[in-house]
Design an enzyme around this catalytic site. Sequence first.
Site, PDB file in Angstrom:
ATOM      1  N   TYR A 198     -33.344  -3.475 -17.594  1.00  0.00           N
ATOM      2  CA  TYR A 198     -34.249  -4.407 -16.898  1.00  0.00           C
ATOM      3  C   TYR A 198     -34.156  -4.306 -15.374  1.00  0.00           C
ATOM      4  O   TYR A 198     -35.017  -4.813 -14.668  1.00  0.00           O
ATOM      5  CB  TYR A 198     -33.945  -5.869 -17.266  1.00  0.00           C
ATOM      6  CG  TYR A 198     -34.052  -6.227 -18.722  1.00  0.00           C
ATOM      7  CD1 TYR A 198     -34.756  -5.438 -19.621  1.00  0.00           C
ATOM      8  CD2 TYR A 198     -33.449  -7.382 -19.213  1.00  0.00           C
ATOM      9  CE1 TYR A 198     -34.841  -5.778 -20.965  1.00  0.00           C
ATOM     10  CE2 TYR A 198     -33.536  -7.734 -20.545  1.00  0.00           C
ATOM     11  CZ  TYR A 198     -34.220  -6.920 -21.419  1.00  0.00           C
ATOM     12  OH  TYR A 198     -34.296  -7.273 -22.743  1.00  0.00           O
TER      13      TYR A 198
HETATM   14  N1  LIG Z   1     -35.318  -5.588 -27.855  1.00  0.00           N
HETATM   15  C1  LIG Z   1     -34.835  -6.395 -26.913  1.00  0.00           C
HETATM   16  O1  LIG Z   1     -33.644  -6.418 -26.734  1.00  0.00           O
HETATM   17  C2  LIG Z   1     -35.740  -7.294 -26.130  1.00  0.00           C
HETATM   18  C3  LIG Z   1     -37.113  -7.049 -26.059  1.00  0.00           C
HETATM   19  C4  LIG Z   1     -37.894  -7.945 -25.356  1.00  0.00           C
HETATM   20  C5  LIG Z   1     -37.340  -9.080 -24.763  1.00  0.00           C
HETATM   21  N2  LIG Z   1     -35.991  -9.296 -24.829  1.00  0.00           N
HETATM   22  C6  LIG Z   1     -35.356 -10.484 -24.197  1.00  0.00           C
HETATM   23  O2  LIG Z   1     -36.088 -11.621 -24.556  1.00  0.00           O
HETATM   24  C7  LIG Z   1     -36.474 -12.305 -23.369  1.00  0.00           C
HETATM   25  C8  LIG Z   1     -37.721 -13.079 -23.641  1.00  0.00           C
HETATM   26  O3  LIG Z   1     -38.812 -12.212 -23.900  1.00  0.00           O
HETATM   27  P1  LIG Z   1     -40.096 -12.309 -23.016  1.00  0.00           P
HETATM   28  O4  LIG Z   1     -39.706 -12.132 -21.589  1.00  0.00           O
HETATM   29  O5  LIG Z   1     -41.120 -11.445 -23.603  1.00  0.00           O
HETATM   30  O6  LIG Z   1     -40.359 -13.868 -23.092  1.00  0.00           O
HETATM   31  P2  LIG Z   1     -41.417 -14.809 -23.641  1.00  0.00           P
HETATM   32  O7  LIG Z   1     -40.889 -16.131 -23.255  1.00  0.00           O
HETATM   33  O8  LIG Z   1     -41.741 -14.557 -25.085  1.00  0.00           O
HETATM   34  O9  LIG Z   1     -42.755 -14.445 -22.810  1.00  0.00           O
HETATM   35  C9  LIG Z   1     -42.754 -14.360 -21.449  1.00  0.00           C
HETATM   36  C10 LIG Z   1     -44.198 -14.133 -20.956  1.00  0.00           C
HETATM   37  O10 LIG Z   1     -44.914 -15.343 -21.051  1.00  0.00           O
HETATM   38  C11 LIG Z   1     -45.255 -15.823 -19.743  1.00  0.00           C
HETATM   39  N3  LIG Z   1     -44.952 -17.250 -19.733  1.00  0.00           N
HETATM   40  C12 LIG Z   1     -43.729 -17.824 -19.867  1.00  0.00           C
HETATM   41  N4  LIG Z   1     -43.854 -19.166 -19.824  1.00  0.00           N
HETATM   42  C13 LIG Z   1     -45.167 -19.447 -19.692  1.00  0.00           C
HETATM   43  C14 LIG Z   1     -45.913 -20.651 -19.578  1.00  0.00           C
HETATM   44  N5  LIG Z   1     -45.319 -21.854 -19.624  1.00  0.00           N
HETATM   45  N6  LIG Z   1     -47.255 -20.573 -19.454  1.00  0.00           N
HETATM   46  C15 LIG Z   1     -47.872 -19.366 -19.415  1.00  0.00           C
HETATM   47  N7  LIG Z   1     -47.215 -18.186 -19.496  1.00  0.00           N
HETATM   48  C16 LIG Z   1     -45.872 -18.224 -19.628  1.00  0.00           C
HETATM   49  C17 LIG Z   1     -44.394 -15.063 -18.757  1.00  0.00           C
HETATM   50  O11 LIG Z   1     -45.074 -14.877 -17.518  1.00  0.00           O
HETATM   51  P3  LIG Z   1     -44.750 -15.770 -16.209  1.00  0.00           P
HETATM   52  O12 LIG Z   1     -43.763 -15.006 -15.408  1.00  0.00           O
HETATM   53  O13 LIG Z   1     -46.084 -15.893 -15.559  1.00  0.00           O
HETATM   54  O14 LIG Z   1     -44.220 -17.089 -16.658  1.00  0.00           O
HETATM   55  C18 LIG Z   1     -44.193 -13.729 -19.501  1.00  0.00           C
HETATM   56  O15 LIG Z   1     -45.283 -12.865 -19.274  1.00  0.00           O
HETATM   57  C19 LIG Z   1     -36.563 -11.199 -22.320  1.00  0.00           C
HETATM   58  O16 LIG Z   1     -36.548 -11.677 -21.005  1.00  0.00           O
HETATM   59  C20 LIG Z   1     -35.327 -10.415 -22.670  1.00  0.00           C
HETATM   60  O17 LIG Z   1     -34.191 -11.076 -22.166  1.00  0.00           O
HETATM   61  C21 LIG Z   1     -35.200  -8.423 -25.502  1.00  0.00           C
END
Ligand SMILES: NC(=O)c1ccc[n+]([C@@H]2O[C@H](COP(=O)([O-])OP(=O)(O)OC[C@H]3O[C@@H](n4cnc5c(N)ncnc54)[C@H](OP(=O)(O)O)[C@@H]3O)[C@@H](O)[C@H]2O)c1
Length: 319
Positions: free
Chosen positions: A58
């Site tokens: 990341y």
């Molecule tokens: N295979 C793996 O190991 C793997 C893969 C993927 C993810 N991960 C982990 O999981 C974590 C979570 O996944 P994710 O980052 O995809 O998180 P998520 O919480 O599922 O989605 C985040 C997305 O939603 C948006 N968002 C968040 N809150 C919002 C709100 N209240 N209203 C509108 N849009 C919103 C964010 O943009 P904004 O910045 O605009 O809020 C971002 O684009 C990652 O950060 C990472 O640590 C691990």
Amino acid sequence: MHYTTLGRTGLSVSVAGLGCGGFSRLGLSTGGNEASAIGIIHAALDQGVNILDTASAYGTEAIVGKAIKRMPREQVVIATKSSVFRGGEGWPAERVVASLDNSLRELGIDCIDVFQLHAVPPSGYDHVRDAVVPALLKEKEKGKFRFLGITETSPNDLEHQMLLRAIPDGLWDVAMVAFHLMSQNTREAVFPAVLKHRVGTLLMFAVRSIFARKERVVEAMRELAAEGKVPQSLADDPDPLGFLIHPGGASSLTDAAYRYVRHEPGVDVVLFGTGDREHLRANIESILRPPLPEADRERLRQMFSHLRGVGLVAPPRAR
Ligand SMILES: NC(=O)c1ccc[n+]([C@@H]2O[C@H](COP(=O)([O-])OP(=O)(O)OC[C@H]3O[C@@H](n4cnc5c(N)ncnc54)[C@H](OP(=O)(O)O)[C@@H]3O)[C@@H](O)[C@H]2O)c1
């Protein structure tokens, strides 16, 4: 904030965990800089979040390190990851150990709480278990990390095959798994196993991109209706999940998405990724709210429990 125990690790963790990767990478992917990313971490910590999930891939480990520098180390749980596959090739153990050492340097800490192997495909599990884990356990004995974790590669492993093999193996204290309101098979496939083996869970993809913007849901319904997987009436509806938003129900689509996953037995920590302080506040508030009404959850089950792989990948413009 509410706290829970992360499976057999015994760690006390906040039910909302800050994901430092995903599409936002603490806002670095959406116009932010190091100072604003540190600000997001501090805002999360101020609101009671005590678990941060990052990864060497990341590019946010050094930022996490700077953000926690002046904190008593025991007040925050740091989870990070090493890649272990690239282009289908399994990394030798030495390369993973080098990645562990690099994470310790970037984070500026002596010991990582949860060291995870990142996005392990089902076909790579044997390599990880037989060639990488023995070397890592020696590093654990040296005190470089406390607990071992593994994360799935959700878009390439729709039936969670890798975790279904890993969880009973006794090697993994923590598993990172995908689950959301249109990707529900984790409930039957994975959660009973993590509960049985007391493996802690970090939940990813609660919102991803699909529930961040209503137009993405509409787009997905059109694609699914064209494949005969949902009724055409859903594709024709300009707000197909609007039924979730009502007095006594969810206040927004993202509120529904976080509350849907948060209360599922087997879920310990719901990770959320954001670079936006208002989203951060709203997401924590949602994760702390009660479950969605039973009638709404049942309707979601009837509508979507047969689907696989929806909303797990980025839309073309976010790739
Ligand atoms: N295979 C793996 O190991 C793997 C893969 C993927 C993810 N991960 C982990 O999981 C974590 C979570 O996944 P994710 O980052 O995809 O998180 P998520 O919480 O599922 O989605 C985040 C997305 O939603 C948006 N968002 C968040 N809150 C919002 C709100 N209240 N209203 C509108 N849009 C919103 C964010 O943009 P904004 O910045 O605009 O809020 C971002 O684009 C990652 O950060 C990472 O640590 C691990």
